[in-house]
Design a protein around this motif. Structure first.
Motif, short mmCIF file in Angstrom:
data_model
loop_
_atom_site.label_atom_id
_atom_site.label_comp_id
_atom_site.label_asym_id
_atom_site.label_seq_id
_atom_site.Cartn_x
_atom_site.Cartn_y
_atom_site.Cartn_z
N GLY A 87 0.79 -1.22 0.00
CA GLY A 87 0.00 0.00 0.00
C GLY A 87 0.83 1.27 0.00
O GLY A 87 0.31 2.35 -0.32
N TRP A 88 2.11 1.16 0.35
CA TRP A 88 2.98 2.33 0.42
C TRP A 88 3.84 2.49 -0.83
O TRP A 88 4.59 3.46 -0.94
N ALA A 89 3.74 1.57 -1.76
CA ALA A 89 4.66 1.54 -2.91
C ALA A 89 4.64 2.84 -3.71
O ALA A 89 5.69 3.37 -4.08
N SER A 90 3.46 3.39 -3.98
CA SER A 90 3.38 4.57 -4.85
C SER A 90 4.00 5.80 -4.19
O SER A 90 4.71 6.58 -4.84
N ARG B 25 -2.99 25.31 -8.25
CA ARG B 25 -1.59 24.94 -8.08
C ARG B 25 -1.45 23.64 -7.30
O ARG B 25 -0.65 22.77 -7.65
N LEU B 26 -2.20 23.50 -6.24
CA LEU B 26 -2.11 22.29 -5.43
C LEU B 26 -2.63 21.07 -6.20
O LEU B 26 -2.09 19.97 -6.06
N ALA B 27 -3.66 21.29 -6.99
CA ALA B 27 -4.22 20.18 -7.78
C ALA B 27 -3.25 19.70 -8.85
O ALA B 27 -3.34 18.55 -9.31
N GLN B 28 -2.30 20.55 -9.24
CA GLN B 28 -1.32 20.17 -10.26
C GLN B 28 -0.19 19.31 -9.68
O GLN B 28 0.55 18.68 -10.43
N ALA B 29 -0.05 19.30 -8.35
CA ALA B 29 1.00 18.50 -7.72
C ALA B 29 0.67 17.01 -7.84
O ALA B 29 -0.51 16.62 -7.89
N ALA B 30 1.70 16.19 -7.89
CA ALA B 30 1.49 14.74 -7.88
C ALA B 30 0.83 14.38 -6.54
O ALA B 30 1.31 14.76 -5.48
N SER B 31 -0.30 13.66 -6.60
CA SER B 31 -1.10 13.41 -5.41
C SER B 31 -1.09 11.93 -5.05
O SER B 31 -1.22 11.06 -5.92
N PHE B 32 -0.95 11.65 -3.74
CA PHE B 32 -0.87 10.27 -3.27
C PHE B 32 -1.67 10.11 -1.99
O PHE B 32 -1.50 10.87 -1.03
N GLY B 33 -2.56 9.12 -1.98
CA GLY B 33 -3.32 8.80 -0.78
C GLY B 33 -2.63 7.70 0.02
O GLY B 33 -2.00 6.80 -0.57
N LEU B 34 -2.73 7.77 1.33
CA LEU B 34 -2.06 6.80 2.20
C LEU B 34 -3.01 5.68 2.58
O LEU B 34 -4.21 5.89 2.77
N PRO B 35 -2.48 4.46 2.73
CA PRO B 35 -3.33 3.33 3.15
C PRO B 35 -3.81 3.52 4.59
O PRO B 35 -3.13 4.14 5.40
N VAL B 36 -4.98 2.96 4.87
CA VAL B 36 -5.59 3.13 6.20
C VAL B 36 -5.32 1.95 7.11
O VAL B 36 -5.76 1.93 8.27
N GLY B 37 -4.61 0.94 6.62
CA GLY B 37 -4.27 -0.21 7.46
C GLY B 37 -5.20 -1.39 7.31
O GLY B 37 -5.11 -2.35 8.08
N ASP B 38 -6.09 -1.35 6.33
CA ASP B 38 -7.02 -2.47 6.13
C ASP B 38 -6.31 -3.73 5.66
O ASP B 38 -6.77 -4.84 5.91
#
Length: 239
Positions: free
Chosen positions: A23-26, A146-159
């Motif tokens: 889940g952390w790979a990206s 500007r913020l929306a143009q940044a590369a965006s990554f969501g973190l896993p919740v531990g499921d």
């Protein structure tokens, strides 16, 4: 300003190697791209207790480890300070702004962050919030863009149990701890699944295990498992 100076002198107990698991790979790959100069802006988001601040500390540590400069700042701590404080960050190779949610809806802070981005062509920026940039109620359209143009990554919740197991064993290995299998399995299965809460529980073990030089006693194992159970009760009551 004195708080900022103190913050950059203290190295945190966080490393990129802590974040093992699929889940952390990206987001770990994004860190490599930051180091390689392939990314200049990164937006990390995750719900409460997903390890956002720990990850941000680890990213900054990874810069310091190779002789580059980095600073991590919580906007919660700066919200009542003059926005000019952001200008003090412009000498760093990497600026990591945690808790962006704290200043959303505050026009003077939104404008200050927008100008920081505009002045940061020669440095890298990492933003952290609980929601993606496109979901934040930002009043300044230019900042939202500007913020929306940044590369965006969501973190896993531990499921994912594989994520929990990999995170746990990575942190144990780095600290040189040898936990009894009963403890690790109890934490993975019955402790909090959120990465940030798991890390907080592990931090409480430190006084118990850092001086341990032999196989832990049955009493210590039971004490640790009881701490895991109590932590989960406390965390659920605070939710």
């Amino acid at each position: 300003m004195r708080q900022l100076n103190l913050a950059i002198d203290v190295r945190s107990d966080a490393r990129i190697s802590d974040f093992a698991g699929p889940g952390w790979a990206s987001v770990i790959d994004a860190t490599r791209q930051l180091h390689a100069g392939l990314l200049s802006r990164c937006f990390i988001h995750g719900v409460a207790d997903t390890g956002k601040t720990h990850l941000l500390s680890a990213i900054c540590e990874s810069y310091l480890d190779v002789g580059r400069t980095a600073i991590q700042v919580s906007l919660i701590e700066l919200v009542h300070a003059p926005t000019e404080v952001l200008q003090a960050l412009e000498s760093f190779d990497l600026v990591a702004l945690d808790d962006l949610d704290a200043v959303v809806g505050m026009p003077h802070w939104e404008e200050a962050i927008y100008h920081l981005i505009n002045r940061s062509e020669q440095r890298q920026l990492v933003f952290v919030a609980r929601s993606p940039a496109t979901h934040l109620p930002i009043g300044l359209p230019d900042l939202q863009s500007r913020l929306a143009q940044a590369a965006s990554f969501g973190l896993p919740v531990g499921d994912n149990v594989d994520d929990r197991r990999a995170l746990l064993f990575a942190v144990l290995k780095r600290n040189g701890w040898q936990f009894d299998p009963a403890i690790t399995e109890h934490l993975i299965e019955h402790g909090s699944h959120r990465p940030g809460l798991m890390l907080k529980t592990l931090a409480k073990f430190k006084p118990l295990f850092q001086a341990q030089r032999r196989k832990p006693s049955l009493a210590l194992i039971r004490q640790t498992m009881a701490m895991i159970d109590q932590d989960l009760i406390d965390q659920n009551s605070e939710a």
